[in-house]
Motif scaffolding. Structure first.
Motif, PDB file in Angstrom:
ATOM      1  N   LEU A 164       0.819  -1.212   0.000  1.00 55.58           N
ATOM      2  CA  LEU A 164       0.000   0.000   0.000  1.00 55.58           C
ATOM      3  C   LEU A 164       0.855   1.264   0.000  1.00 55.58           C
ATOM      4  O   LEU A 164       0.414   2.307  -0.479  1.00 55.58           O
ATOM      5  CB  LEU A 164      -0.962  -0.006   1.183  1.00 55.58           C
ATOM      6  N   SER A 165       2.085   1.187   0.498  1.00 53.94           N
ATOM      7  CA  SER A 165       2.954   2.363   0.480  1.00 53.94           C
ATOM      8  C   SER A 165       3.282   2.794  -0.955  1.00 53.94           C
ATOM      9  O   SER A 165       3.588   3.962  -1.193  1.00 53.94           O
ATOM     10  CB  SER A 165       4.239   2.087   1.259  1.00 53.94           C
ATOM     11  N   ALA A 166       3.178   1.896  -1.920  1.00 55.65           N
ATOM     12  CA  ALA A 166       3.403   2.263  -3.318  1.00 55.65           C
ATOM     13  C   ALA A 166       2.326   3.234  -3.801  1.00 55.65           C
ATOM     14  O   ALA A 166       2.570   4.054  -4.675  1.00 55.65           O
ATOM     15  CB  ALA A 166       3.403   1.023  -4.209  1.00 55.65           C
ATOM     16  N   TYR A 167       1.145   3.148  -3.232  1.00 47.82           N
ATOM     17  CA  TYR A 167       0.028   3.995  -3.633  1.00 47.82           C
ATOM     18  C   TYR A 167      -0.064   5.276  -2.815  1.00 47.82           C
ATOM     19  O   TYR A 167      -0.447   6.317  -3.336  1.00 47.82           O
ATOM     20  CB  TYR A 167      -1.285   3.221  -3.502  1.00 47.82           C
ATOM     21  N   TYR A 168       0.258   5.201  -1.533  1.00 50.11           N
ATOM     22  CA  TYR A 168       0.024   6.324  -0.631  1.00 50.11           C
ATOM     23  C   TYR A 168       1.301   6.951  -0.091  1.00 50.11           C
ATOM     24  O   TYR A 168       1.256   8.044   0.453  1.00 50.11           O
ATOM     25  CB  TYR A 168      -0.834   5.871   0.553  1.00 50.11           C
ATOM     26  N   GLY A 169       2.433   6.286  -0.174  1.00 49.35           N
ATOM     27  CA  GLY A 169       3.649   6.746   0.476  1.00 49.35           C
ATOM     28  C   GLY A 169       3.618   6.323   1.938  1.00 49.35           C
ATOM     29  O   GLY A 169       2.546   6.148   2.516  1.00 49.35           O
ATOM     30  N   GLU A 170       4.773   6.128   2.536  1.00 53.32           N
ATOM     31  CA  GLU A 170       4.840   5.645   3.925  1.00 53.32           C
ATOM     32  C   GLU A 170       4.151   6.598   4.900  1.00 53.32           C
ATOM     33  O   GLU A 170       3.362   6.180   5.734  1.00 53.32           O
ATOM     34  CB  GLU A 170       6.295   5.428   4.355  1.00 53.32           C
ATOM     35  N   LYS A 171       4.478   7.880   4.802  1.00 49.31           N
ATOM     36  CA  LYS A 171       3.925   8.872   5.726  1.00 49.31           C
ATOM     37  C   LYS A 171       2.399   8.944   5.621  1.00 49.31           C
ATOM     38  O   LYS A 171       1.691   8.948   6.627  1.00 49.31           O
ATOM     39  CB  LYS A 171       4.556  10.236   5.457  1.00 49.31           C
ATOM     40  N   ASN A 172       1.907   8.979   4.404  1.00 47.92           N
ATOM     41  CA  ASN A 172       0.455   9.049   4.207  1.00 47.92           C
ATOM     42  C   ASN A 172      -0.235   7.774   4.653  1.00 47.92           C
ATOM     43  O   ASN A 172      -1.342   7.813   5.184  1.00 47.92           O
ATOM     44  CB  ASN A 172       0.129   9.332   2.738  1.00 47.92           C
ATOM     45  N   LEU A 173       0.393   6.628   4.429  1.00 47.78           N
ATOM     46  CA  LEU A 173      -0.211   5.367   4.851  1.00 47.78           C
ATOM     47  C   LEU A 173      -0.361   5.337   6.367  1.00 47.78           C
ATOM     48  O   LEU A 173      -1.404   4.926   6.884  1.00 47.78           O
ATOM     49  CB  LEU A 173       0.616   4.174   4.365  1.00 47.78           C
ATOM     50  N   LEU A 174       0.653   5.798   7.086  1.00 45.54           N
ATOM     51  CA  LEU A 174       0.549   5.852   8.549  1.00 45.54           C
ATOM     52  C   LEU A 174      -0.597   6.771   8.974  1.00 45.54           C
ATOM     53  O   LEU A 174      -1.359   6.457   9.891  1.00 45.54           O
ATOM     54  CB  LEU A 174       1.875   6.322   9.157  1.00 45.54           C
ATOM     55  N   ARG A 175      -0.731   7.911   8.300  1.00 50.90           N
ATOM     56  CA  ARG A 175      -1.826   8.844   8.604  1.00 50.90           C
ATOM     57  C   ARG A 175      -3.187   8.213   8.298  1.00 50.90           C
ATOM     58  O   ARG A 175      -4.132   8.320   9.087  1.00 50.90           O
ATOM     59  CB  ARG A 175      -1.633  10.129   7.800  1.00 50.90           C
ATOM     60  N   LEU A 176      -3.293   7.526   7.173  1.00 50.71           N
ATOM     61  CA  LEU A 176      -4.547   6.859   6.820  1.00 50.71           C
ATOM     62  C   LEU A 176      -4.897   5.750   7.809  1.00 50.71           C
ATOM     63  O   LEU A 176      -6.070   5.536   8.124  1.00 50.71           O
ATOM     64  CB  LEU A 176      -4.466   6.300   5.399  1.00 50.71           C
ATOM     65  N   GLN A 177      -3.890   5.072   8.315  1.00 50.59           N
ATOM     66  CA  GLN A 177      -4.148   4.032   9.316  1.00 50.59           C
ATOM     67  C   GLN A 177      -4.686   4.639  10.607  1.00 50.59           C
ATOM     68  O   GLN A 177      -5.563   4.054  11.246  1.00 50.59           O
ATOM     69  CB  GLN A 177      -2.879   3.228   9.588  1.00 50.59           C
ATOM     70  N   GLN A 178      -4.198   5.801  10.984  1.00 51.55           N
ATOM     71  CA  GLN A 178      -4.714   6.464  12.183  1.00 51.55           C
ATOM     72  C   GLN A 178      -6.157   6.920  11.967  1.00 51.55           C
ATOM     73  O   GLN A 178      -7.002   6.809  12.862  1.00 51.55           O
ATOM     74  CB  GLN A 178      -3.819   7.648  12.581  1.00 51.55           C
ATOM     75  N   ILE A 179      -6.457   7.400  10.782  1.00 52.14           N
ATOM     76  CA  ILE A 179      -7.836   7.790  10.449  1.00 52.14           C
ATOM     77  C   ILE A 179      -8.737   6.562  10.492  1.00 52.14           C
ATOM     78  O   ILE A 179      -9.834   6.595  11.046  1.00 52.14           O
ATOM     79  CB  ILE A 179      -7.892   8.483   9.070  1.00 52.14           C
ATOM     80  N   LYS A 180      -8.266   5.468   9.934  1.00 48.77           N
ATOM     81  CA  LYS A 180      -9.025   4.211   9.952  1.00 48.77           C
ATOM     82  C   LYS A 180      -9.289   3.781  11.393  1.00 48.77           C
ATOM     83  O   LYS A 180     -10.408   3.374  11.735  1.00 48.77           O
ATOM     84  CB  LYS A 180      -8.252   3.124   9.202  1.00 48.77           C
ATOM     85  N   LYS A 181      -8.288   3.871  12.249  1.00 49.82           N
ATOM     86  CA  LYS A 181      -8.428   3.476  13.654  1.00 49.82           C
ATOM     87  C   LYS A 181      -9.496   4.328  14.353  1.00 49.82           C
ATOM     88  O   LYS A 181     -10.274   3.817  15.160  1.00 49.82           O
ATOM     89  CB  LYS A 181      -7.082   3.634  14.356  1.00 49.82           C
ATOM     90  N   THR A 182      -9.560   5.610  14.007  1.00 48.64           N
ATOM     91  CA  THR A 182     -10.537   6.519  14.612  1.00 48.64           C
ATOM     92  C   THR A 182     -11.955   6.241  14.120  1.00 48.64           C
ATOM     93  O   THR A 182     -12.891   6.163  14.909  1.00 48.64           O
ATOM     94  CB  THR A 182     -10.170   7.989  14.301  1.00 48.64           C
ATOM     95  N   PHE A 183     -12.115   6.070  12.802  1.00 47.55           N
ATOM     96  CA  PHE A 183     -13.454   5.973  12.226  1.00 47.55           C
ATOM     97  C   PHE A 183     -13.928   4.550  11.943  1.00 47.55           C
ATOM     98  O   PHE A 183     -15.111   4.340  11.695  1.00 47.55           O
ATOM     99  CB  PHE A 183     -13.528   6.818  10.948  1.00 47.55           C
TER     100      PHE A 183
END
Length: 152
Positions: free
Chosen positions: A118-137
């Motif tokens: 997934l980092s190929a699509y979002y980049g490492e930094k963005n993937l970590l941010r998206l995972q935190q959003i996923k954890k919240t929502f």
């Protein structure tokens, strides 16, 4: 239909152009349409107003997408074309291997493919941010499928 995106940060080389010609000159049996799309990038994508999951694609020149289609709208679900799948996968792999003399891991988010990180699509930094959003929502991972953002 099957397509796979490849993001380019430099102009196409002669070797890469030869790969495209090779595959388009030898379409798979069973395909109803086999083609190649080049989408230009840059412009507003390079100057987002707010941080986005596209930030890591800044300064990319274009995407290239080999596509293979088969069947007809009335063919029904489950119809596959193994030669078509292999054609598009082989073309993408050959292009990826030729790029900078080795594989790169960067692709467009609307062309998720199993097996690509997934980092190929979002980049490492963005993937970590998206995972935190996923954890919240979505803390119980209701929206889970093979290419979904995983919980951290």
């Amino acid at each position: 239909m099957r397509g796979r995106s490849l993001i380019y940060r430099k102009p196409l080389t002669r070797q890469e152009a030869d790969i495209v010609v090779k595959y388009l000159s030898n379409p798979p049996k069973g395909g109803s349409a086999n083609y190649f799309i080049i989408d230009m990038l840059g412009g507003k994508l390079d100057r987002p107003d707010v941080p986005s999951v596209f930030d890591h694609h800044k300064n990319a020149l274009f995407t290239m997408v080999p596509f293979s289609e088969w069947g007809t709208p009335d063919s029904g679900p489950g119809l596959t074309c193994p030669e078509c799948l292999k054609w598009s996968a082989d073309m993408a792999k050959d292009l990826q291997d030729a790029y900078s003399s080795g594989p790169r891991l960067e692709a467009y988010q609307n062309m998720l493919e199993l097996g690509m990180p997934l980092s190929a699509y979002y980049g490492e930094k963005n993937l970590l941010r998206l995972q935190q959003i996923k954890k919240t929502f979505d803390p119980t991972n209701v929206f889970s499928f093979p290419q979904s953002i995983p919980l951290p």
